[in-house]
Scaffold this motif. Structure first.
Motif, PDB file in Angstrom:
ATOM      1  N   LYS A  54      34.442  34.538  44.167  1.00 35.63           N
ATOM      2  CA  LYS A  54      34.398  35.208  45.473  1.00 35.63           C
ATOM      3  C   LYS A  54      33.761  34.301  46.517  1.00 35.63           C
ATOM      4  O   LYS A  54      34.282  34.124  47.615  1.00 35.63           O
ATOM      5  N   LYS A  55      32.627  33.735  46.114  1.00 35.06           N
ATOM      6  CA  LYS A  55      31.907  32.856  47.049  1.00 35.06           C
ATOM      7  C   LYS A  55      32.739  31.630  47.384  1.00 35.06           C
ATOM      8  O   LYS A  55      32.845  31.223  48.542  1.00 35.06           O
ATOM      9  N   SER A  78      33.785  36.144  38.361  1.00 35.10           N
ATOM     10  CA  SER A  78      34.248  36.836  39.559  1.00 35.10           C
ATOM     11  C   SER A  78      33.377  36.534  40.784  1.00 35.10           C
ATOM     12  O   SER A  78      33.880  36.254  41.877  1.00 35.10           O
ATOM     13  N   GLU A  79      32.058  36.565  40.570  1.00 34.42           N
ATOM     14  CA  GLU A  79      31.142  36.368  41.702  1.00 34.42           C
ATOM     15  C   GLU A  79      31.254  34.952  42.280  1.00 34.42           C
ATOM     16  O   GLU A  79      31.360  34.757  43.498  1.00 34.42           O
ATOM     17  N   ASP A 124      39.792  38.338  47.193  1.00 31.12           N
ATOM     18  CA  ASP A 124      38.669  37.612  47.771  1.00 31.12           C
ATOM     19  C   ASP A 124      38.908  37.161  49.205  1.00 31.12           C
ATOM     20  O   ASP A 124      37.979  36.692  49.868  1.00 31.12           O
TER      21      ASP A 124
END
Ligand code: ASP
Length: 437
Positions: free
Chosen positions: A153-154, A149-150, A198
């Protein structure tokens, strides 16, 4: 949150050139629809093939060292026909050739299956005159194949931040080594929800071939009313019970981002569809329900033992037997000296006799019996918790129709009353409850 709309189109919405045209007019009709997430071409009619299924078939052929020429030809023809009818200039032959080469060289099942969305995305981007962003660059999985997920997102904010309008194919992403990884089947819904979260979209539109959720299954109830607004929790309960329109896992990213999901119909864009969101304050739906759904094929193990309530560890011992056999249970309604365990038949798989023996041995119950062929019906509504008489309505409707209730369960959230009936009464019970409301 901004006024951006992420629009995901399902396979039936992009099954042929005519459907592509409908999609284009929908997308161009609202400037906010800046990011579009397509599925692979689905069925054009009942007996048609889904392109994703054909890609999996190609992969299986290669695994068994059988020529996949014939299957690939059907795939090629579908894409070429779309491109030709839409008079696009994209060199689809070159893309098909490359995909064919990779498959013949033993590409993975995930890579092969993902090409349905990939090729459709290229075509749609050309047709809409949007940028094409490969999902492999922004939807990221870790080295174990779990969604990251992280990192996603980026990647989404750095890649999409400067792109005004883009098509991002659904269903897949990539692992750190660049290998393609897909979500489970129907996973383009998840991709769309992730892109919406996102990019902090104001709305996630999920375009399909029905005008949202209906209050009950139309194969059971004649002309059920559409559900205009539903909370995520209500949807989760209905989806668990078999009401499918949206991939279950697509709810979580949208919910996390606080983004409403609008289920819309590509073939009837004027219909409002269903809005799914958390905050439905002031719309508590008092006195009414949101929907009814149900599932068949459950088995109930009913256990009785005098003073069960006072025996420490009784419930734990029963559940540990299930655990030892790798069986999960769905519900566990209980009385003072009784306890029932509701289990999905698919879990039991010839284990039932052994489980009963083991429960007898470890728990020494006064009686234990099995009720096969049970169906569960969930009546769901956020208004229930604050309304008197919902259960009375359900039970009297069933009594009037001569339906025996074998089990009752109400979750602590009080948005759901589940009843167990015999399978033969399943349809009749849903019809009776629907009518009562
Ligand atoms: N094309 C994929 C499937 O058929 C994913 C999707 O349509 O959402 O499962």
């Amino acid at each position: 949150m901004n006024n951006l709309v992420v629009a995901k189109f399902g396979g039936s919405s992009l099954a042929n050139a005519e459907q592509f045209r409908k999609v284009k007019s929908i997308v161009l009709d609202d400037k906010r629809r800046r990011y579009v997430v397509p599925s692979a071409p689905g069925k054009r009619c009942k007996d048609d093939y889904k392109i994703t299924d054909l890609f999996y078939l190609c992969h299986a052929h290669v695994q068994h060292k059988i020529s996949f020429d014939d299957v690939f030809k059907i795939i090629e023809e579908r894409y070429k026909e779309i491109v030709k009818e839409l008079e696009l200039s994209i060199d689809i032959d070159a893309h098909l050739k490359e995909v064919r080469k990779q498959i013949s060289q033993g590409a993975s099942a995930d890579y092969t299956a993902s090409r349905g969305e990939y090729l459709n995305g290229l075509i749609l981007a050309d047709f809409l005159n949007y940028d094409f962003i490969d999902a492999a660059d922004i939807i990221l999985f870790d080295k174990y194949g779990c969604f990251d997920s992280e990192a996603t997102k980026k990647a989404v904010s750095s890649k999409l931040g400067h792109i005004e309008k883009a098509v991002i194919p659904g269903f897949y992403g990539a692992m750190p080594d660049g290998n393609i990884k897909t979500f489970s089947r129907g996973g383009s819904d998840i991709s769309g929800a992730i892109v919406a979260r996102d990019t902090e979209a104001g709305l996630y539109e999920n375009w399909t071939d029905v005008s949202g959720f209906l209050m009950a299954d139309p194969r059971i109830v004649d002309n059920p009313k559409p559900i205009e607004r539903i909370t995520y929790n209500e949807l989760r309960e209905l989806a668990y019970m078999g009401a499918t329109v949206l991939h279950e896992e697509a709810i979580f990213p949208a919910r996390e981002g606080g983004i409403p999901i609008n289920i819309k119909n590509t073939n009837a864009p004027q219909d409002k569809g269903t809005i799914i969101m958390d905050n439905l304050e002031g719309e508590e739906n008092l006195g009414t329900i949101t929907g009814i759904a149900g599932r068949k094929d459950f088995t109930v193990i009913a256990i009785e033992k005098a003073f069960m309530n006072a025996e420490i560890g009784f419930g734990r011992r029963i559940l540990s037997v299930l655990e030892a056999y790798g069986v999960s249970f769905e519900h566990m309604p209980s009385g003072i000296d009784t306890l029932s365990i509701v289990i999905d038949d698919s879990q039991l798989d010839h284990k039932l006799d052994k489980i009963l023996e083991e429960i007898k041995r470890q728990c020494n119950p006064d009686s234990i019996h099995v009720i096969p062929s049970m169906a569960l019906i969930a009546t769901v509504g956020r208004g229930m918790a604050k309304t008197v008489g919902t259960s009375q309505k359900i039970f009297s409707a069933l009594a009037k129709n001569d339906i025996n209730i074998r089990m009752i369960d109400q979750g602590s959230s009080e948005i759901n009353i589940i009843i167990g009936v015999e399978t033969k009464d399943f349809e009749k019970a849903i019809q009776a409850i629907y009518k009562a409301f």
